[in-house]
Design a protein around this motif. Structure first.
Motif: not given
Length: 120
Positions: A58-63, A13-20, A78-85
């Motif tokens: 656009n993003y969902s409210d949860s993210v 929790a609190g970490g990051s991942l990048r999806l491709s 296309v990428y999804l950078q996910m922070n503060s997981l």
């Protein structure tokens, strides 16, 4: 058309991942793209969406405020950078493509999914 998603894994929790998500068999620039997720026992939900040019997102409210969707059409990716997981972000993440051409709008394509697990 094939979509290949990658980048998932286990993170604290609190970490990051990048999806491709890499597309083959098509030109990604003529598709609007999205990332969806599905947790066990829950419906698949839209997490983030990006227009074909990348000019609109656009993003969902949860993210919102934690995730960033972006694209590199030259790389057909296309990428999804996910922070503060958070643990509640744990799910299988799917990329999705829909053509912007009116004649092809009924088509849609899904990637195979990549697992994201966030430990507390």
């Amino acid at each position: 058309v094939q979509l290949q998603a990658s980048g998932g894994g286990l993170v604290q929790a609190g970490g990051s991942l990048r999806l491709s998500c890499v597309a083959s068999g098509t030109i990604l620039s003529i598709h609007e793209m999205g990332w969806y997720r599905q947790a066990p026992g829950k419906q698949r939900e839209l997490v983030a969406h990006i227009s074909s040019t990348g000019g609109s997102t656009n993003y969902s409210d949860s993210v919102k405020g934690r995730f960033i969707i972006f694209r590199d059409n030259a790389k057909n990716t296309v990428y999804l950078q996910m922070n503060s997981l958070k643990p509640e972000d744990s799910a299988v993440y799917f990329c999705h493509a829909r053509p912007i051409l009116p004649i092809a709008r009924s088509n849609e394509y899904w990637g195979q999914g990549t697992q994201v697990t966030v430990s507390s």
